[in-house]
Design an enzyme around this catalytic site. Structure first.
Site, PDB file in Angstrom:
ATOM      1  N   SER A 113       0.792  -1.221   0.000  1.00 49.71           N
ATOM      2  CA  SER A 113       0.000   0.000   0.000  1.00 49.71           C
ATOM      3  C   SER A 113       0.827   1.275   0.000  1.00 49.71           C
ATOM      4  CB  SER A 113      -0.952  -0.046   1.186  1.00 49.71           C
ATOM      5  OG  SER A 113      -1.818   1.041   1.128  1.00 49.71           O
ATOM      6  N   HIS A 114       0.708   2.060   1.072  1.00 51.36           N
ATOM      7  CA  HIS A 114       1.358   3.372   1.108  1.00 51.36           C
ATOM      8  C   HIS A 114       2.846   3.275   1.463  1.00 51.36           C
ATOM      9  CE1 HIS A 114       0.268   2.346   5.184  1.00 51.36           C
ATOM     10  NE2 HIS A 114       1.157   3.212   5.612  1.00 51.36           N
ATOM     11  N   ASP A 277      -2.861   6.309  -3.394  1.00 43.06           N
ATOM     12  CA  ASP A 277      -1.666   5.656  -2.845  1.00 43.06           C
ATOM     13  C   ASP A 277      -1.204   4.466  -3.680  1.00 43.06           C
ATOM     14  OD1 ASP A 277      -3.690   3.863  -2.179  1.00 43.06           O
ATOM     15  OD2 ASP A 277      -2.715   3.274  -0.310  1.00 43.06           O
ATOM     16  N   ASP A 279      -1.622   1.232  -3.695  1.00 37.24           N
ATOM     17  CA  ASP A 279      -2.557   0.217  -4.172  1.00 37.24           C
ATOM     18  C   ASP A 279      -3.931   0.801  -4.512  1.00 37.24           C
ATOM     19  OD1 ASP A 279      -3.033   0.740  -1.490  1.00 37.24           O
ATOM     20  OD2 ASP A 279      -3.857  -1.245  -1.105  1.00 37.24           O
ATOM     21  N   ASP A 281      -6.243   2.526  -2.800  1.00 38.31           N
ATOM     22  CA  ASP A 281      -7.414   2.597  -1.918  1.00 38.31           C
ATOM     23  C   ASP A 281      -7.493   3.895  -1.128  1.00 38.31           C
ATOM     24  OD1 ASP A 281      -5.297   1.937  -0.305  1.00 38.31           O
ATOM     25  OD2 ASP A 281      -6.226   0.164   0.594  1.00 38.31           O
ATOM     26  N   ARG A 282      -6.419   4.690  -1.136  1.00 34.17           N
ATOM     27  CA  ARG A 282      -6.476   5.966  -0.403  1.00 34.17           C
ATOM     28  C   ARG A 282      -6.697   7.120  -1.367  1.00 34.17           C
ATOM     29  NH1 ARG A 282      -2.146   6.089   4.475  1.00 34.17           N
ATOM     30  NH2 ARG A 282      -2.450   3.952   5.175  1.00 34.17           N
ATOM     31  N   LYS A 376     -11.529   0.396   1.073  1.00 31.41           N
ATOM     32  CA  LYS A 376     -11.587   1.819   0.786  1.00 31.41           C
ATOM     33  C   LYS A 376     -11.242   2.013  -0.692  1.00 31.41           C
ATOM     34  CE  LYS A 376      -7.065   2.589   3.011  1.00 31.41           C
ATOM     35  NZ  LYS A 376      -6.739   1.481   3.933  1.00 31.41           N
TER      36      LYS A 376
HETATM   37  C1  VG1 Z   1      -2.516   2.559   8.477  1.00 37.57           C
HETATM   38  C2  VG1 Z   1      -3.638   3.536   8.701  1.00 37.57           C
HETATM   39  C3  VG1 Z   1      -4.975   2.826   8.687  1.00 37.57           C
HETATM   40  C4  VG1 Z   1      -5.129   2.050   7.381  1.00 37.57           C
HETATM   41  C5  VG1 Z   1      -3.938   1.125   7.194  1.00 37.57           C
HETATM   42  C6  VG1 Z   1      -3.960   0.444   5.854  1.00 37.57           C
HETATM   43  O1  VG1 Z   1      -2.482   1.621   9.530  1.00 37.57           O
HETATM   44  O2  VG1 Z   1      -3.472   4.225   9.907  1.00 37.57           O
HETATM   45  O3  VG1 Z   1      -5.999   3.771   8.845  1.00 37.57           O
HETATM   46  O4  VG1 Z   1      -6.309   1.288   7.388  1.00 37.57           O
HETATM   47  O5  VG1 Z   1      -2.723   1.871   7.256  1.00 37.57           O
HETATM   48  O6  VG1 Z   1      -4.025   1.369   4.810  1.00 37.57           O
HETATM   49  P1  VG1 Z   1      -1.453   1.727  10.763  1.00 37.57           P
HETATM   50  O7  VG1 Z   1      -1.689   0.503  11.575  1.00 37.57           O
HETATM   51  O8  VG1 Z   1      -0.080   1.833  10.181  1.00 37.57           O
HETATM   52  O9  VG1 Z   1      -1.807   2.990  11.463  1.00 37.57           O
HETATM   53  V1  VG1 Z   1      -3.339   0.998   3.328  1.00 37.57           V
HETATM   54  O10 VG1 Z   1      -3.795   2.142   2.251  1.00 37.57           O
HETATM   55  O11 VG1 Z   1      -1.693   1.075   3.760  1.00 37.57           O
HETATM   56  O12 VG1 Z   1      -3.767  -0.549   3.034  1.00 37.57           O
HETATM   57 CO    CO Z   2      -3.509   1.552   0.423  1.00 37.17          CO
END
Ligand code: VG1
Ligand code: CO
Length: 543
Positions: A113-114, A277, A279, A281-282, A376
């Site tokens: 993801s991010h 982001d 993948d 979803d953001r 998302k």
């Molecule tokens: C983070 C965010 C959370 C989100 C998760 C996955 O998690 O705070 O809100 O759902 O990333 O997003 P954490 O545990 O690092 O706070 V994604 O777009 O990285 O799948």
């Molecule tokens: Co993501």
């Protein structure tokens, strides 16, 4: 083709976090590491014989190699059919859409993801259930238990599958369909969003920039914004997915999407700016000269969603993750619908969506979504915003200011302390927890603690209880500080401190966020003893 059972030994670190298993690429590249984890997932999936599995990822480094392994293992584990995105690509929301539409038993979504990509970056594997959403903790814990005791995995011995060409082939008895990664998703968007009115808006000269940060959303955004909605070519920038995201940190926030921020705050700003982001979803939403916080965006979408065809009948309810600001709650109260507060992570929304208790949901970390899928959805949020702009013909910043005028403004910021040593980070949280009973009534940074707790969630549908989801401290001055450790990081620990303060007075809606929140920051730092316990005087990232 021969199915072979390969003996293996467990790795002790295959416990999924907030969103799947995320590790450095170099960890995933260890022999048998990927195979062990995928086999443990397959061993946890019930009724998989002859069923359909979706496979795809965000195209980051190592994606294609894991896709090939996953297909060969799926064939050896009795799946009847695999749907895989062309070149192994599927955004997270598109994967969720494909799982639902084609009635798959689930899907393997390959992404961190991010988190940054490339050979020195991160990789991730997540399993989504037949509803299209991330597996719940009961499932991921079962995967972890299996991975901790695994002795062998099964794989078909066959050459790599051609993922470049759309079409059907066979691997042993299993059918492999290489599909267009965009088609199903675009068709779903067209049903929810008023494409015609948005196309008219673009025809009238409306200009936007969509920064895909060289990640997966590029092809989706180009096909929909420039292809179907007639936005001028060049609206989507950094639109080619790259294995290392072209060096971008694919986290759509004001820090990492700085080029977009500069443009939107400069003299040549287009009418609207957005980013997504790694993948897909953001989402990040920027009006001319005004960054829209994800918490405000959720609230604004909640109050305007009925303008889009998919939500014309109104909303059943809304949900937000606990650290997300309470802006959505205020809208829900006015609409007379429920607002649920869930732990961080999209998996907690699935039951509420499945039960029809909510229609929209979101997180402060730039995630917004609806009941159309169980993830998302970055581009969906951008399209819903465009739908609202096209119907109201108001500039985006005006929509935000009107929202504040009606509901008040929730000033919001998040401080991340990244790559802390794990032991002191855990000690900080433990000390904070131990202090909770003594805090109410005490004053810090000019604020008085009114109440505090360690957030525990009881799922309203299945009644499962998830404890220790973050410490929240409510101040009498209508301010709040929340502390939790990240569950997606891959080195050391990341402390997230979420800070907010409500301001009902319209004369005070144009102040600097940093100034308004300075006393809350001070109080949070004092209460958690951040500087002394972490040795850091400043957060690594402020968003
Ligand atoms: C983070 C965010 C959370 C989100 C998760 C996955 O998690 O705070 O809100 O759902 O990333 O997003 P954490 O545990 O690092 O706070 V994604 O777009 O990285 O799948
Ligand atoms: Co993501």
């Amino acid at each position: 083709m021969v199915t072979t059972r390969i003996p293996t030994t467990p790795f002790s670190d295959q416990r999924p976090g907030t969103s799947g298993l995320r590790k450095k690429v170099t960890v995933f590249q260890q022999p048998r590491y990927v195979e062990n984890f995928i086999q443990s997932i397959f061993d946890t999936v019930e009724n998989k014989d002859g069923s359909t599995l979706v496979i795809g990822g965000d195209g980051r480094f190592f994606n294609e190699s894991v896709v090939q392994t996953a297909i060969k293992m799926a064939a050896a584990n009795g799946f009847g059919r695999v749907l895989v995105g062309q070149k192994g690509l599927l955004s997270t929301p598109a994967a969720s859409c494909v799982i639902r539409k084609h009635k798959a038993i689930g899907g393997l979504v390959l992404s961190a993801s991010h988190n940054p990509g490339g050979p020195d970056g991160d990789f991730g594997i997540k399993f989504n259930m037949s509803h299209g959403g991330p597996a719940p903790e009961s499932f991921t814990e079962a995967v972890f238990r299996k991975a901790s005791a695994i002795t062998e995995y099964s794989i078909v011995d066959t050459p790599d599958i051609d993922l470049g060409t759309i079409g059907q082939s066979k691997v042993a008895a299993m059918t492999v369909d290489v599909i267009d990664p965009v088609a199903d998703y675009a068709e779903l968007m067209e049903r929810l969003i008023d494409f015609e009115t948005i196309a008219e808006l673009f025809r009238s000269g409306f200009r936007m920039r969509f920064d895909a940060l060289s990640a997966i959303t590029g092809p989706y955004a180009k096909a929909i914004l420039e292809g179907r909605l007639g936005a001028p070519a060049g609206t989507v920038v950094n639109g080619e997915p790259k294995p290392d995201f072209g060096g971008h940190h694919p986290d759509p926030n004001p820090v990492h999407a700085h080029d977009l921020m500069e443009l939107m705050y400069g003299p040549d700003a287009p009418d609207f700016g957005a980013a997504s982001d790694g993948d897909g979803d953001r989402n990040m939403i920027v009006a001319k000269g005004l960054f829209v916080t994800p918490s405000d965006s959720l609230a604004i979408l909640t109050s305007h969603a009925h303008l889009a065809p998919g939500y014309a009948n109104g909303l059943a309810g809304v949900a937000r993750s606990m650290p997300t600001s309470r802006a959505a709650d205020r809208v829900a109260a006015k609409l007379g619908i429920n607002c649920f507060e869930t732990p961080t992570g999209w998996k907690f929304f699935a039951n509420l969506l499945d039960a029809g208790l909510i229609t929209l949901c979101g997180e402060e970390s730039a995630g917004t979504g609806s009941n159309h899928i169980r993830e998302k959805d970055g581009l969906w949020a951008v399209l819903l915003w465009l739908n609202i702009l096209a119907v109201t013909r108001k500039p985006a910043d005006q929509i935000v200011r009107e929202h504040w005028a009606t509901f008040g403004r929730d000033y919001y910021t998040r401080h991340d302390y990244e790559e802390l040593e794990t032991a002191p980070a855990n000690a900080l949280m433990d000390a904070l927890r131990a202090k909770l009973p003594t805090l109410p009534g005490q004053r810090f940074g000019g604020l008085t603690v009114q109440s505090c707790d360690d957030f525990a969630y009881t799922d309203p549908v299945d009644k499962s209880v998830t404890p220790k989801q973050g410490i929240r401290i409510l101040f009498a001055e209508d301010a709040r500080a929340v502390f939790r450790l990240s569950g997606t990081g891959t080195s050391g620990a990341t402390l997230r401190v979420y800070l907010e303060r409500f301001e009902p007075n319209a004369d005070r809606h144009d102040l600097s966020t940093a100034e308004v929140l300075a006393p809350v920051v001070q109080a949070a730092n004092d209460i958690a003893e951040i500087a002394t316990r972490t040795g850091r005087n400043e957060p690594s990232v402020v968003t």
